[in-house]
Design a protein around this motif. Structure first.
Motif, short mmCIF file in Angstrom:
data_model
loop_
_atom_site.label_atom_id
_atom_site.label_comp_id
_atom_site.label_asym_id
_atom_site.label_seq_id
_atom_site.Cartn_x
_atom_site.Cartn_y
_atom_site.Cartn_z
N LYS A 239 -9.46 -33.86 10.37
CA LYS A 239 -10.76 -33.84 11.44
C LYS A 239 -11.08 -32.54 11.81
N HIS A 240 -10.23 -31.47 11.59
CA HIS A 240 -10.37 -30.06 12.01
C HIS A 240 -11.16 -29.39 10.91
N VAL A 241 -12.20 -28.59 11.35
CA VAL A 241 -12.68 -27.64 10.05
C VAL A 241 -12.64 -26.21 10.46
N LEU A 242 -12.10 -25.80 9.52
CA LEU A 242 -11.92 -24.40 9.63
C LEU A 242 -13.18 -23.39 9.44
N VAL A 243 -13.36 -22.52 10.55
CA VAL A 243 -14.50 -22.03 10.74
C VAL A 243 -13.90 -20.10 10.39
N THR B 292 -1.36 -16.03 15.78
CA THR B 292 -1.77 -17.54 15.70
C THR B 292 -1.51 -17.88 17.15
N GLU B 293 -2.72 -18.50 17.71
CA GLU B 293 -2.84 -19.08 18.83
C GLU B 293 -3.18 -20.42 19.18
N VAL B 294 -2.68 -21.50 19.85
CA VAL B 294 -3.10 -22.94 19.93
C VAL B 294 -3.23 -23.11 21.43
N PRO B 295 -4.45 -23.59 21.89
CA PRO B 295 -4.39 -23.83 23.46
C PRO B 295 -2.80 -24.75 23.74
N GLU B 296 -2.86 -24.52 25.04
CA GLU B 296 -1.45 -25.15 25.57
C GLU B 296 -1.61 -26.75 25.61
N ALA B 297 -2.82 -27.23 25.64
CA ALA B 297 -2.99 -28.54 25.66
C ALA B 297 -2.60 -29.43 24.27
N TYR B 298 -2.62 -28.37 23.32
CA TYR B 298 -2.54 -28.97 21.79
C TYR B 298 -1.28 -28.62 21.22
N GLU B 299 -0.39 -27.79 21.84
CA GLU B 299 0.96 -27.25 21.54
C GLU B 299 1.76 -28.58 21.11
N GLY B 300 2.43 -28.34 19.89
CA GLY B 300 3.39 -29.55 19.47
C GLY B 300 2.73 -30.58 18.86
N LYS B 301 1.45 -30.52 18.56
CA LYS B 301 0.54 -31.51 17.90
C LYS B 301 0.26 -31.19 16.53
N GLY B 302 0.85 -30.33 16.02
CA GLY B 302 0.53 -29.98 14.42
C GLY B 302 -0.55 -29.25 14.13
N ILE B 303 -1.33 -28.79 15.37
CA ILE B 303 -2.75 -28.14 15.35
C ILE B 303 -2.37 -26.90 14.47
N GLY B 304 -1.25 -26.03 15.03
CA GLY B 304 -1.12 -24.77 14.30
C GLY B 304 -0.84 -24.91 13.09
N SER B 305 0.03 -25.68 12.48
CA SER B 305 0.30 -26.03 11.08
C SER B 305 -0.64 -26.18 10.58
N GLU B 306 -1.65 -27.06 10.86
CA GLU B 306 -2.75 -27.79 10.07
C GLU B 306 -3.81 -26.27 9.85
N LEU B 307 -3.94 -25.74 11.09
CA LEU B 307 -4.84 -24.21 11.09
C LEU B 307 -4.09 -23.30 10.02
N ILE B 308 -2.85 -23.28 9.82
CA ILE B 308 -2.26 -22.31 8.65
C ILE B 308 -2.52 -22.83 7.44
#
Length: 101
Positions: free
Chosen positions: A6-10, A43-59
């Motif tokens: 659901k995340h789109v890389l820009v 790499t930086e993920v907003p605090e609200a999203y930490e631990g939700k796999g967003i960083g890994s998905e972004l990478i």
């Protein structure tokens, strides 16, 4: 390319970062590009999203993009290096002579 995320890389070339635009901020990987090499520096993920796999998905999406573009990767960010260590299939992108520990 199938993108079931659901995340789109820009690629925000002005800010020199790949990013996901999230409801509560931006997850980003900062980069430097030079001569077909790309250095992922932070790499930086907003605090609200930490631990939700967003960083890994972004990478993961960033690495897919780098592979498609045919760039050579220099992973200066420890988070990216750790991801590649866990997913060694991406090591083929990394500049020869760089050891991922």
């Amino acid at each position: 390319m199938s993108n079931d995320s659901k995340h789109v890389l820009v690629d925000n070339a002005e800010a020199k970062q790949f990013q996901f635009e999230l409801e509560k901020g931006i997850a980003k990987i900062e980069y430097i590009k030079a001569k077909k090499k790309i250095y992922l520096t932070h790499t930086e993920v907003p605090e609200a999203y930490e631990g939700k796999g967003i960083g890994s998905e972004l990478i993961r999406q960033t690495l897919e993009h780098i592979k498609e573009e045919g760039w050579t990767l220099v992973p200066l960010c420890p988070f990216v290096a750790m991801y590649i260590k866990r997913h060694p299939e991406w090591k083929e992108l990394v500049l020869k002579g760089i050891n991922i520990r």
